[in-house]
Design a protein around this motif. Structure first.
Motif, PDB file in Angstrom:
ATOM      1  N   PRO A 149       0.810  -1.236   0.000  1.00 55.76           N
ATOM      2  CA  PRO A 149       0.000   0.000   0.000  1.00 55.76           C
ATOM      3  C   PRO A 149       0.832   1.271   0.000  1.00 55.76           C
ATOM      4  CG  PRO A 149      -0.163  -1.135   2.123  1.00 55.76           C
ATOM      5  CD  PRO A 149       0.497  -2.076   1.171  1.00 55.76           C
ATOM      6  N   VAL A 163       1.848   1.803  -3.623  1.00 54.73           N
ATOM      7  CA  VAL A 163       0.699   2.177  -4.460  1.00 54.73           C
ATOM      8  C   VAL A 163       0.320   3.636  -4.232  1.00 54.73           C
ATOM      9  CG1 VAL A 163      -1.756   1.789  -4.820  1.00 54.73           C
ATOM     10  CG2 VAL A 163      -0.205  -0.159  -4.671  1.00 54.73           C
ATOM     11  N   TYR A 164       0.150   4.030  -2.975  1.00 55.68           N
ATOM     12  CA  TYR A 164      -0.317   5.385  -2.698  1.00 55.68           C
ATOM     13  C   TYR A 164       0.780   6.425  -2.916  1.00 55.68           C
ATOM     14  CZ  TYR A 164      -4.651   3.428  -1.014  1.00 55.68           C
ATOM     15  OH  TYR A 164      -5.847   2.774  -0.944  1.00 55.68           O
ATOM     16  N   ASP A 194      -3.064   3.311 -10.338  1.00 61.40           N
ATOM     17  CA  ASP A 194      -4.293   2.515 -10.313  1.00 61.40           C
ATOM     18  C   ASP A 194      -4.019   1.061 -10.653  1.00 61.40           C
ATOM     19  OD1 ASP A 194      -5.850   4.664  -9.595  1.00 61.40           O
ATOM     20  OD2 ASP A 194      -6.406   5.185 -11.653  1.00 61.40           O
ATOM     21  N   ARG A 196      -2.462  -0.628  -7.652  1.00 60.67           N
ATOM     22  CA  ARG A 196      -3.471  -0.906  -6.626  1.00 60.67           C
ATOM     23  C   ARG A 196      -4.286  -2.138  -6.983  1.00 60.67           C
ATOM     24  NH1 ARG A 196      -7.455   3.858  -5.950  1.00 60.67           N
ATOM     25  NH2 ARG A 196      -7.963   3.141  -8.060  1.00 60.67           N
TER      26      ARG A 196
END
Length: 330
Positions: free
Chosen positions: A250, A253-254, A319, A322
């Motif tokens: 995460p 991804v972020y 995206d 994710r």
């Protein structure tokens, strides 16, 4: 009665090579990273975004070579390409030619292609380093709040609320406007870049901090964390060896989704005149200068396209990451 089935012969004797292959085959386990990579490879849109991101990074790194080989010096005036009467580029398309593929700027005739390439490293540098600062602070605060809970979580949560309610753009404009040209051992644009990285990175950490806090709240109740506690593991061991490795996906991804936001913020500050000092080229600064020449659409088009393509590529790639790491979010 039926005769007993003889499994010693027929099938395996007919295909001895199949038996040898079956006996020698080893089933290989796949890690989460490999599974995510296989999913990501099947996402053509995300892969196109990732390839574009890599291309932009290479352009930023090798911008001096590209400018010296293909373009012209970004600060070089080409007054012979400017109409002395209208102060606009000669020709019907803003001076676009094989020698100047994106045309030239009005008044001074600086090559737009060279200035876009030269400005790429500033935008990407500020975007990456500001994101890195936000990720470091946000991860520390988010993991601390989520793991310890209680009054620690309440205090960090209120700090996040204060930062999220802070008028960041107004503060950035005010702070960047009062900082002198020299300070903290830096001067000129080096000080400006450091200041922008601090403002953007330090005040944006609550966004990723809240995400990391939520992930930590879920992970601290998992069986492997309970097992580590039952074996007498200390808090530091649990955080660094059990929780943080499971937060890398995460965080990655972020972070890719936060980079384009920071690039846009830097462009906005440069557009408002409180970013990098001119005549150093930046995409936002070029848009700010182009506002005065609304009759020259090429002056606005190409810097705007550079920002648009960069932000879109990072968003598509983020995206895709994710979805690859957590397909249930689709």
């Amino acid at each position: 009665m039926t005769a007993p089935l003889d499994v010693s012969g027929s099938a395996l004797e007919g295909r001895p090579e199949a038996a040898a292959e079956g006996q020698g085959r080893v089933i290989e386990g796949r890690s989460l990273t490999r599974i995510a990579w296989n999913r990501l490879k099947r996402d053509r849109v995300a892969m196109a975004g990732g390839i574009t991101v890599i291309f932009l990074i290479l352009v930023a790194i090798f911008s001096p070579v590209i400018v010296s080989t293909i373009g012209h010096p970004p600060l070089q005036f080409n007054s012979h390409l400017i109409d002395p009467t209208t102060l606009t580029p000669k020709g019907a398309f803003g001076g676009i030619s094989w020698e100047h593929p994106f045309g030239v700027e009005p008044v001074n005739g600086r090559d737009i292609f060279s200035r876009i390439v030269a400005g790429a490293w500033i935008s990407l540098l500020i975007g990456f380093l500001a994101t890195l600062l936000s990720v470091i602070i946000g991860t520390i605060m988010g993991v601390t709040a989520g793991y310890f809970g209680g009054w620690v979580d309440n205090v960090i949560g209120r700090i996040m609320d204060v930062f999220l309610a802070f008028p960041l753009l107004v503060f950035a404009i005010a702070l960047a406007g009062v900082i002198p040209n020299e300070g903290f051992g830096l001067s000129g644009n080096a000080l400006r870049i450091a200041l922008l990285i601090f403002i953007i990175g330090f005040f944006n950490w609550p966004y990723i901090g809240r995400i990391i806090r939520g992930q930590t709240l879920s992970l601290r109740e998992r069986e492997f964390v309970d097992a580590a506690r039952s074996l007498g593991a200390r808090h530091g061991y649990i955080i660094f060896r059990e929780i943080l490795p499971n937060l890398m996906a995460p965080i990655l991804v972020y972070a890719t989704l936060l980079i384009p936001t920071n690039i846009l913020f830097e462009a906005a500050l440069s557009f408002l005149g409180v970013g990098i000092n001119p005549p150093t080229p930046t995409w936002g600064g070029m848009l700010s200068e182009a506002v005065r020449f609304y009759t020259q659409p090429h002056f606005v088009l190409f810097p705007g396209l550079a920002i648009f393509i960069t932000v879109l590529a990072f968003n598509l790639f983020g995206d895709g990451l994710r979805d690859a790491f957590d397909p249930r979010t689709r």
